[in-house]
Write an enzyme that holds these catalytic residues in place. Structure first.
Site, PDB file in Angstrom:
ATOM      1  N   THR A  22     -35.646 -14.755 -27.094  1.00  0.00           N
ATOM      2  CA  THR A  22     -34.727 -14.452 -25.997  1.00  0.00           C
ATOM      3  C   THR A  22     -34.165 -15.751 -25.454  1.00  0.00           C
ATOM      4  OG1 THR A  22     -35.953 -12.502 -25.353  1.00  0.00           O
ATOM      5  CG2 THR A  22     -34.655 -13.562 -23.625  1.00  0.00           C
ATOM      6  N   ARG A  27     -36.700   1.438 -26.068  1.00  0.00           N
ATOM      7  CA  ARG A  27     -37.569   0.467 -25.392  1.00  0.00           C
ATOM      8  C   ARG A  27     -36.719  -0.627 -24.731  1.00  0.00           C
ATOM      9  NH1 ARG A  27     -38.489  -5.339 -25.691  1.00  0.00           N
ATOM     10  NH2 ARG A  27     -40.584  -5.726 -24.924  1.00  0.00           N
ATOM     11  N   VAL A  28     -37.040  -0.931 -23.501  1.00  0.00           N
ATOM     12  CA  VAL A  28     -36.369  -2.023 -22.787  1.00  0.00           C
ATOM     13  C   VAL A  28     -37.450  -2.999 -22.338  1.00  0.00           C
ATOM     14  CG1 VAL A  28     -35.067  -2.628 -20.707  1.00  0.00           C
ATOM     15  CG2 VAL A  28     -34.418  -0.610 -22.034  1.00  0.00           C
ATOM     16  N   GLY A  29     -37.209  -4.272 -22.545  1.00  0.00           N
ATOM     17  CA  GLY A  29     -38.195  -5.279 -22.169  1.00  0.00           C
ATOM     18  C   GLY A  29     -37.902  -5.865 -20.797  1.00  0.00           C
ATOM     19  N   ASP A  30     -38.395  -7.070 -20.593  1.00  0.00           N
ATOM     20  CA  ASP A  30     -38.231  -7.748 -19.303  1.00  0.00           C
ATOM     21  C   ASP A  30     -36.843  -8.359 -19.119  1.00  0.00           C
ATOM     22  OD1 ASP A  30     -38.861  -9.488 -21.466  1.00  0.00           O
ATOM     23  OD2 ASP A  30     -39.344 -11.098 -20.049  1.00  0.00           O
ATOM     24  N   GLY A  35     -40.928 -13.790 -24.422  1.00  0.00           N
ATOM     25  CA  GLY A  35     -42.229 -13.328 -24.885  1.00  0.00           C
ATOM     26  C   GLY A  35     -42.354 -11.826 -24.740  1.00  0.00           C
ATOM     27  N   GLY A  74     -42.274  -8.669 -23.294  1.00  0.00           N
ATOM     28  CA  GLY A  74     -41.657  -8.250 -22.039  1.00  0.00           C
ATOM     29  C   GLY A  74     -42.545  -7.369 -21.181  1.00  0.00           C
TER      30      GLY A  74
HETATM   31  N1  ASP Z   1     -38.811 -10.845 -23.764  1.00  0.00           N
HETATM   32  C1  ASP Z   1     -38.179 -10.140 -24.844  1.00  0.00           C
HETATM   33  C2  ASP Z   1     -38.508  -8.676 -24.763  1.00  0.00           C
HETATM   34  O1  ASP Z   1     -39.647  -8.340 -24.494  1.00  0.00           O
HETATM   35  C3  ASP Z   1     -38.516 -10.599 -26.210  1.00  0.00           C
HETATM   36  C4  ASP Z   1     -38.695 -12.045 -26.477  1.00  0.00           C
HETATM   37  O2  ASP Z   1     -38.492 -12.898 -25.632  1.00  0.00           O
HETATM   38  O3  ASP Z   1     -39.063 -12.344 -27.603  1.00  0.00           O
HETATM   39  O4  ASP Z   1     -37.651  -7.871 -25.031  1.00  0.00           O
END
Ligand code: ASP
Length: 338
Positions: free
Chosen positions: A199, A227-230, A251, A253
């Site tokens: 990201t 799915r939605v992350g952070d 990382g 999320g």
């Molecule tokens: N933070 C992102 C997510 O969880 C993924 C990443 O940073 O690798 O969607």
């Protein structure tokens, strides 16, 4: 008129004005008079996650040099990896979900706490600019899925296929085993066991000392559909407080959302912690949820304070970040807990 009816009427007016290409300022997160807020003299700086942040920083730096706002700089900056088909975790060329759809998450925040976000957006190469439009042209903060796509198309963005041959081929390979283990981030583990999250989170301070931030991603590779992350969540993947500083994350999320990570880092800076120490404390918070035992996933935070000081910290080895100011154009490796 009831509040609900007033809101519906306002929304209808907004949509009509938007379709007619008119300014929606009256119904949006209005931009205050600059002079009221921007009195300081700042030292421009831009920081971003990962080493590919360096080229993104270069684009952002050009905008800062022209005396534009930090929020303009971060938008321009993160558009670079968004457009790069070789970058398989952001924008065009991003790895798809497990059903083969490239779905993008992004958010942006400015010095007035105005913010915009899109989640699970498909077919649009620059989700960060759609997030910017949500911020600038609507009364809302976040649009998702089909609604976000509809809005993007109404704003004039082009519908494109974002799944490159390379990402499609890799996904087809992955399908053979369909090993869905996001906790361990197996799909992102590099030979040798390093963790590869990609990201881009970018934070900047402009000539006036005002701050802005942007975060954009295709999320976890082969994630469940929807799915939605952070990354598009204000407070989790990104937070900007013009009085204190800004933070962003990369990382897993889910772990960042649980502690509202970026907001936590900013609040720790408000309490007086240096950016690196604030990031470390947030990382420790995640580790403590696991009783301090080593975990096998990665989370990294990056922060910038109002004095132009920056720092980062990660759970695991391998989290890098890029810095650009008038003295340096460098990539650093963050310290890590385990
Ligand atoms: N933070 C992102 C997510 O969880 C993924 C990443 O940073 O690798 O969607």
């Amino acid at each position: 008129m009831s509040d609900r009816r007033r809101f519906v009427k306002l929304s209808m007016l907004s949509s009509a004005a938007l379709l007619a290409g008119k300014s929606l300022n009256a119904a949006t997160q209005a931009l205050p008079d600059d002079k009221q807020y921007t009195t300081r003299k700042g030292k421009p700086v831009v920081v971003s996650t990962w080493d590919f942040g360096q080229v993104a920083n270069a684009a952002a730096w050009r905008v800062l040099e022209q005396d534009h706002r930090a929020v303009d700089a971060v938008e321009a900056g993160v558009r670079v990896p968004e457009a790069d088909p070789e970058n398989q975790s952001v924008g065009y060329g991003g790895r798809p979900d497990r059903d083969g759809h490239v779905t993008l998450d992004a958010c942006i925040m400015d010095e007035y706490s105005r913010c915009g976000a899109v989640a699970a957006l498909e077919h649009i190469k620059h989700p960060i600019s759609v997030a910017r439009m949500v911020m600038d042209k609507t009364p809302h903060v976040m649009l998702v899925g089909d609604g976000a796509l509809q809005f993007a198309l109404e704003c004039g963005f082009r519908k494109e296929n974002l799944l490159t041959t390379k990402s499609k081929r890799e996904w087809e390979q992955w399908l053979k085993k369909s090993e869905y283990a996001p906790q361990n981030n197996i799909e992102n583990m590099l030979p040798g066991g390093a963790y590869n999250h990609d990201t881009i989170g970018m934070l900047a301070m402009d000539n006036r000392g005002d701050m802005g931030g942007a975060c954009t991603t295709s999320g976890m590779a082969y994630k469940m559909r929807g799915r939605v992350g952070d990354s598009p969540i204000i407070g989790a993947g990104l937070y900007v407080d013009n009085e204190v500083g800004a933070a962003t994350s990369s990382g897993v999320g889910e772990e960042v959302i649980r502690i509202v990570g970026s907001h936590l880092v900013v609040e720790l800076m408000r309490m007086g912690f240096h950016p690196e120490a604030a990031c470390r404390k947030a990382v420790e918070r995640i580790a403590n949820r696991n009783a301090g035992k080593p975990v096998d996933f990665q989370v990294g935070f990056l922060a910038l304070n109002k004095h132009g000081e920056y720092g980062a910290y990660a759970l695991q080895e391998g989290f890098t970040y890029s810095v650009r100011n008038d003295k340096e154009d460098r990539i650093f490796e963050a310290k890590h807990l385990f």
